[in-house]
Design a protein around this motif. Structure first.
Motif, PDB file in Angstrom:
ATOM      1  N   ALA A   1       5.214   2.472  -8.570  1.00 12.64           N
ATOM      2  CA  ALA A   1       4.981   1.601  -7.421  1.00 12.64           C
ATOM      3  C   ALA A   1       3.855   2.145  -6.549  1.00 12.64           C
ATOM      4  N   LEU A   2       3.871   3.462  -6.368  1.00 19.54           N
ATOM      5  CA  LEU A   2       2.824   4.083  -5.564  1.00 19.54           C
ATOM      6  C   LEU A   2       1.464   3.879  -6.224  1.00 19.54           C
ATOM      7  N   ARG A   3       1.465   4.033  -7.566  1.00 18.66           N
ATOM      8  CA  ARG A   3       0.219   3.847  -8.297  1.00 18.66           C
ATOM      9  C   ARG A   3      -0.291   2.408  -8.117  1.00 18.66           C
ATOM     10  N   LEU A   4       0.658   1.450  -8.164  1.00 17.75           N
ATOM     11  CA  LEU A   4       0.279   0.046  -8.005  1.00 17.75           C
ATOM     12  C   LEU A   4      -0.301  -0.231  -6.616  1.00 17.75           C
ATOM     13  N   LEU A   5       0.347   0.350  -5.589  1.00 19.16           N
ATOM     14  CA  LEU A   5      -0.148   0.122  -4.227  1.00 19.16           C
ATOM     15  C   LEU A   5      -1.552   0.695  -4.071  1.00 19.16           C
ATOM     16  N   GLU A   6      -1.818   1.794  -4.779  1.00 23.85           N
ATOM     17  CA  GLU A   6      -3.170   2.342  -4.721  1.00 23.85           C
ATOM     18  C   GLU A   6      -4.151   1.441  -5.464  1.00 23.85           C
ATOM     19  N   ARG A   7      -3.654   0.859  -6.562  1.00 26.73           N
ATOM     20  CA  ARG A   7      -4.525  -0.034  -7.338  1.00 26.73           C
ATOM     21  C   ARG A   7      -4.955  -1.244  -6.522  1.00 26.73           C
ATOM     22  N   VAL A   8      -4.053  -1.759  -5.689  1.00 27.53           N
ATOM     23  CA  VAL A   8      -4.444  -2.915  -4.875  1.00 27.53           C
ATOM     24  C   VAL A   8      -5.133  -2.466  -3.586  1.00 27.53           C
ATOM     25  N   ARG A   9      -5.559  -1.202  -3.583  1.00 26.15           N
ATOM     26  CA  ARG A   9      -6.380  -0.635  -2.502  1.00 26.15           C
ATOM     27  C   ARG A   9      -5.749  -0.769  -1.125  1.00 26.15           C
ATOM     28  N   ILE A  10      -4.489  -0.369  -1.036  1.00 23.21           N
ATOM     29  CA  ILE A  10      -3.894  -0.283   0.292  1.00 23.21           C
ATOM     30  C   ILE A  10      -4.237   1.092   0.843  1.00 23.21           C
ATOM     31  N   PRO A  11      -4.950   1.136   1.966  1.00 25.54           N
ATOM     32  CA  PRO A  11      -5.358   2.438   2.497  1.00 25.54           C
ATOM     33  C   PRO A  11      -4.121   3.286   2.819  1.00 25.54           C
ATOM     34  N   ALA A  12      -4.190   4.538   2.501  1.00 21.53           N
ATOM     35  CA  ALA A  12      -3.107   5.494   2.757  1.00 21.53           C
ATOM     36  C   ALA A  12      -1.771   5.004   2.200  1.00 21.53           C
ATOM     37  N   ALA A  13      -1.807   4.553   0.946  1.00 21.36           N
ATOM     38  CA  ALA A  13      -0.605   3.962   0.346  1.00 21.36           C
ATOM     39  C   ALA A  13       0.571   4.922   0.381  1.00 21.36           C
ATOM     40  N   LYS A  14       0.302   6.186   0.187  1.00 17.10           N
ATOM     41  CA  LYS A  14       1.390   7.155   0.106  1.00 17.10           C
ATOM     42  C   LYS A  14       2.168   7.240   1.406  1.00 17.10           C
ATOM     43  N   SER A  15       1.423   7.268   2.519  1.00 13.48           N
ATOM     44  CA  SER A  15       2.124   7.405   3.797  1.00 13.48           C
ATOM     45  C   SER A  15       2.734   6.073   4.237  1.00 13.48           C
ATOM     46  N   ARG A  16       2.229   4.955   3.732  1.00 13.91           N
ATOM     47  CA  ARG A  16       2.761   3.658   4.156  1.00 13.91           C
ATOM     48  C   ARG A  16       3.847   3.147   3.212  1.00 13.91           C
ATOM     49  N   PHE A  17       4.149   3.946   2.175  1.00 20.46           N
ATOM     50  CA  PHE A  17       5.096   3.529   1.144  1.00 20.46           C
ATOM     51  C   PHE A  17       6.445   3.112   1.714  1.00 20.46           C
ATOM     52  N   ASP A  18       6.924   3.865   2.709  1.00 16.36           N
ATOM     53  CA  ASP A  18       8.262   3.590   3.233  1.00 16.36           C
ATOM     54  C   ASP A  18       8.242   2.771   4.524  1.00 16.36           C
ATOM     55  N   GLU A  19       7.154   2.051   4.754  1.00 16.37           N
ATOM     56  CA  GLU A  19       7.098   1.201   5.941  1.00 16.37           C
ATOM     57  C   GLU A  19       7.615  -0.203   5.613  1.00 16.37           C
TER      58      GLU A  19
END
Lengths: 295, 603
Positions: free
Chosen positions: B133-151
């Motif tokens: 899921a984290l990899r996917l969020l990075e693929r769709v270019r969400i800035p700072a995906a890792k820190s926003r994962f649990d928002e």
């Protein structure tokens, strides 16, 4: 749909006719309406329908049973008064109390709800806290306290019932108004200079009418119940005048010997409450376009 | 060519109504090849979304009937039992919807929702799903995906949410992505970002895309092939470039002619009508430039200076002011009679609040608004009500701006009765006359709003605004909710009325192409402030502020030849004008580029 199709469509589907068509498809609603109309009719024309004077005492004819004679088809009570006539005149009182109480409820509830919803802010806060406070007390308790101080007449009883049951209505109206007042057409009417009163009456009222009407029918039912309740406790309509409530009170002493004296007004009260409730359900569904009954 | 991924043949969809089964999609057939993007174009009610839903098997059970065949890799989806169809959804075909605000569940975190999509198709553990899921969020270019994962979703803007939706859609590596108007609810700059993202992902993942839209500009940007639908039928089906070069069907030509093109106005000084295309022949007329309507008076009709509107965000037990929304901050502009000033900007930039503050539908905090020299903000409520007849407003949503319980005739007559300009016997006649003035039949006055289409309702709203013969009309996104061809008609009507009655428009819009067509002058707003203001030709021909340039670059170009030109897109979110309570806005300096063309000097 294309503009052309809309332009050629006949103009026979106004809002009211659509609502009526939806209502007629609601079987229980129609049944409720029929019951309500019959009850109102018999109450209105009690003078002509009743075979006897409801107050006429005839000690030689006490406790006549049901269907015993053509003269007293529903028998007589402990003082020999004709039960049928008393039921008809009692209905007049009970329904009158129901309707007047409903009107008082609707007027108060709608005004308070409109003011709170439309003006918002401090007005809203004050009115709604008042509503919260009044809702803290059981309605019966309020009723009995006030009834103990005010001499009981049909009008005073109706007003007391009405003035202790408007709170839910004001909540309904307030919720509706606070969403509708944000609509662009309300903004537009402010934009062409309409006054606050005009906005409330012309723009808001017609759009909140549906839930208010539904609440109104249900309020008639509860008001009839309330009247029987306080009459039963002796604070309501005073003898010798008949109401369904005090007929019940009167009958409780003879319940084991002549039960029909209690059962008959009981049936009528049940019919009235059910009739108005079904009517209310039917209206609610008819007004609620979201249910999208196919037409 | 190898076998198509998706092959739709003789697809018909009917819905049950009171009058029996009504066909909304009639015998349509098309293929989507591997790695191809096919656009399904049409106006509202053309059946394009229903087509998409029936491919997914998502039309309502019982009240709909789907006939024909939908083959995915040779397997007929319509014949599949529901259990197997559920496996197809998500893992082989994925869909993204128009409204990013309601497509995500507000009570689950973003990361959870993406992982859930992976877990529901099985075969992965929770930790694997989380990593994927984290990899996917990075693929769709969400800035700072890792820190926003649990928002939670409410912390994400519309564009970012649409990215999350795309991430969910990509979760099981579908072969086909159906995108149902995925950018319609988004701002232009965000739309450009999402389109670019879909293009890039398609290349990386090698999937096919069925793209549903009403916007010909978007079609030109993204599609290999284009299918044009009208009333549930396919009227044209060809390579996108062929359709734009030489459309065969008159309807397609009408659709194309109605598309506003940026840069089509460089040769003209005044606003210009849209060409009207005959839907049966497809022949377009050549619209004339409107005559000069701007009154050369010295005194402007509307003079706004230093207008500031702020909203307080209160919370807590004592309703303490936690923050302020600086919706409109020190805005000044002038508008002459018969002139159109466009206020452009993206959502949240304060353009609508400016319009409402000018009319005092929202009370401004400070500043001055003079209409014909008269200070509006100082008037008492009583005086204000009398003043309102000179300035009227047209709203965006034609479905919310008419009272549903009133006939349209009564709605139009209301302003006259309120202002005692007509009594109850004259008012209906005036209403009928106004209806014919906006191009409707006078005898429609007795009907209710639900009997009209969106475009007709907007005409009715214009009639209501005209009833008081105002000098200024604030048009708040008045044509944004309309289909292209209807939009063109309503704009033509507005231009015509301007030359007849000398109306001044404050034209609030996010659509740069429409603005170029209708306005004399343009003000660009950003975060509650005007960053650039000037004559239309100067703003479009010589934009000075970086934000103006970004807005102009983001407008989709209806020219398929430019499709493979990759645009530079900044993956930035629109910033919000919410500030701390002690924030003091800086005083802006403006630099004059040419006479009348001013741009803010960035500190």
């Amino acid at each position: 749909m294309t503009d052309a199709a809309i332009a050629t469509r006949p103009n026979n589907r106004s809002y009211a006719s659509l609502t009526l068509r939806r209502f007629l498809k609601h079987r229980m609603g129609v049944l409720g309406a029929v019951v309500v109309v019959l009850l109102c009719f018999s109450a209105l024309f009690a003078q002509f329908l009743a075979p006897h004077d409801p107050l006429l005492i005839n000690t030689s004819q006490r406790f006549l049973p049901l269907f015993a004679s053509w003269e007293f088809p529903l028998g007589t009570d402990d003082l020999g008064r004709d039960t049928l006539s008393r039921l008809l005149f009692g209905g007049q009182v009970s329904l009158m109390v129901g309707v007047v109480a409903m009107l008082a409820t609707m007027v108060t509830g709608t005004l308070v709800g409109l003011a709170a919803g439309y003006y918002g802010g401090v007005v809203d806060n004050l009115l709604m806290r008042l509503v919260d406070t009044l809702l803290c007390f059981p309605q019966v308790f309020l009723l009995l306290v006030i009834a103990a101080f005010v001499p009981p007449t049909i009008l005073s009883i109706s007003l007391i019932i009405g003035l202790t049951s408007w709170m839910e209505v004001s909540r309904i109206v307030r919720a509706q108004v606070s969403t509708i007042k944000e609509m662009d057409y309300v903004q537009a009417s402010r934009g062409y200079g309409a006054s606050n009163w005009r906005i409330m009456l012309v723009e808001l009222m017609p759009n909140i009418l549906a839930p208010v009407l539904v609440a109104a029918t249900l309020k008639v039912a509860t008001a009839v119940l309330m009247e029987t309740y306080i009459s039963f406790l002796g604070y309501g309509v005073q003898p010798p005048m008949a109401s369904w409530g005090n007929m019940l009170t009167n009958a409780q002493g003879y319940f084991d010997t002549v039960p029909f004296l209690a059962i008959l007004p009981g049936i009528l009260i049940t019919l009235t409450v059910m009739g108005f409730n079904f009517l209310g359900d039917g209206l609610r569904d008819a007004f609620d376009a979201r249910l999208k009954m196919d037409l | 060519m190898n076998q198509p991924i998706l092959s739709v043949a003789d697809l018909s969809v009917s819905f049950r109504t009171d009058a029996g089964w009504q066909k909304v999609v009639r015998d349509i057939s098309f293929d989507v090849a591997e790695r191809q993007t096919v656009a399904l174009v049409g106006e509202s009610g053309s059946g394009k979304s229903v087509t998409a839903l029936s491919i997914m098997g998502l039309t309502p059970l019982g009240s709909s009937r789907v006939e024909g065949s939908v083959k995915l890799n040779g397997r007929d989806l319509l014949a599949l039992p529901d259990r197997q169809m559920r496996k197809v959804r998500g893992s082989e075909i994925a869909i993204i919807f128009q409204e990013p605000m309601t497509s995500l569940n507000p009570v689950h975190t973003i990361g959870h929702q993406v992982s859930e999509a992976l877990l529901s198709h099985g075969g992965v553990s929770r930790t694997e799903a989380r990593a994927e899921a984290l990899r996917l969020l990075e693929r769709v270019r969400i800035p700072a995906a890792k820190s926003r994962f649990d928002e939670y979703p409410h912390r994400f803007s519309g564009g970012m949410r649409q990215r999350v939706m795309i991430a969910i859609a990509l979760a099981c590596r579908p072969k086909l992505l159906i995108a149902d108007e995925p950018t319609t609810a988004l701002d232009v700059t965000i739309q450009a970002q999402i389109l670019e993202l879909i293009k890039q992902l398609q290349e990386e993942e090698g999937m096919s895309v069925l793209f549903i839209t009403h916007d010909m500009g978007v079609v030109a940007e993204i599609a290999d092939r284009t299918i044009v639908m009208l009333n549930g039928e396919v009227v044209e089906h060809d390579e996108t470039s062929a359709i734009f070069r030489s459309a065969a069907h008159p309807y397609t030509r009408a659709l194309l002619a109605a598309v506003p093109k940026l840069g089509s106005m460089t040769a003209f000084t005044h606003p210009r009508r849209f060409p009207i295309v005959d839907r049966t022949t497809g022949v377009a007329d050549e619209p004339q430039e409107t005559p000069d309507t701007v009154k050369p008076d010295d005194q402007p009709l509307l003079d706004v200076s230093g207008l500031t509107t702020r909203f307080e965000v209160r919370s807590g037990l004592l309703s303490k002011v936690q923050a302020r929304v600086h919706a409109v901050e020190n805005v000044s502009f002038q508008l002459r009679g018969g002139e159109t000033l466009a206020l452009v900007g993206e959502s949240g930039c304060g353009k609508s609040t400016t319009g409402r503050s000018v009319l005092r539908l929202t009370e401004p905090l400070k500043g001055s608004v003079r209409l014909e020299g008269k200070e509006i903000l100082q008037l008492s409520p009583e005086e204000m009500r009398n003043q309102r007849r000179h300035m009227q407003m047209i709203f965006q949503d034609p479905f919310a701006s008419l009272n549903p319980r009133m006939t349209v005739g009564a709605s139009i007559a209301q302003p006259l009765i309120v202002n005692a300009l007509a009594d109850r016997t004259e008012a209906p006649d005036r209403a009928r006359a106004l209806l014919s003035q906006v191009g409707l039949q006078p005898d429609m006055a007795g009907r209710f709003p639900h009997e009209f289409s969106g475009g007709q309702r907007q005409r009715i709203c214009i009639a209501r605004a005209l009833a008081l013969e105002p000098r200024l009309i604030v048009a708040d996104e008045a044509v944004s909710a309309l289909d292209v061809s209807v939009k063109a008609q309503v704009i033509n009507l507005m231009l015509e009325l301007q030359s007849q009655m000398g109306l001044a428009y404050l034209f609030i819009s996010h659509d740069m192409a429409v603005v170029e067509r209708v306005s004399h002058r343009v003000a660009v707003m950003y975060l509650g402030e005007i960053v650039e203001i000037g004559p239309r030709a100067a703003i479009f021909g010589n934009p000075q502020h970086p934000y103006t340039r970004r807005l102009l670059d983001a407008v989709p170009v209806p020219d398929p030849a430019r499709r493979h030109v990759q645009r530079v897109v900044v993956n930035e979110e629109i910033r919000s004008p919410i500030r701390a309570p002690d924030y003091v806005p800086p005083i802006r300096q403006y630099r004059e580029v040419t006479p009348g063309h001013a741009v803010v000097v960035d500190a």
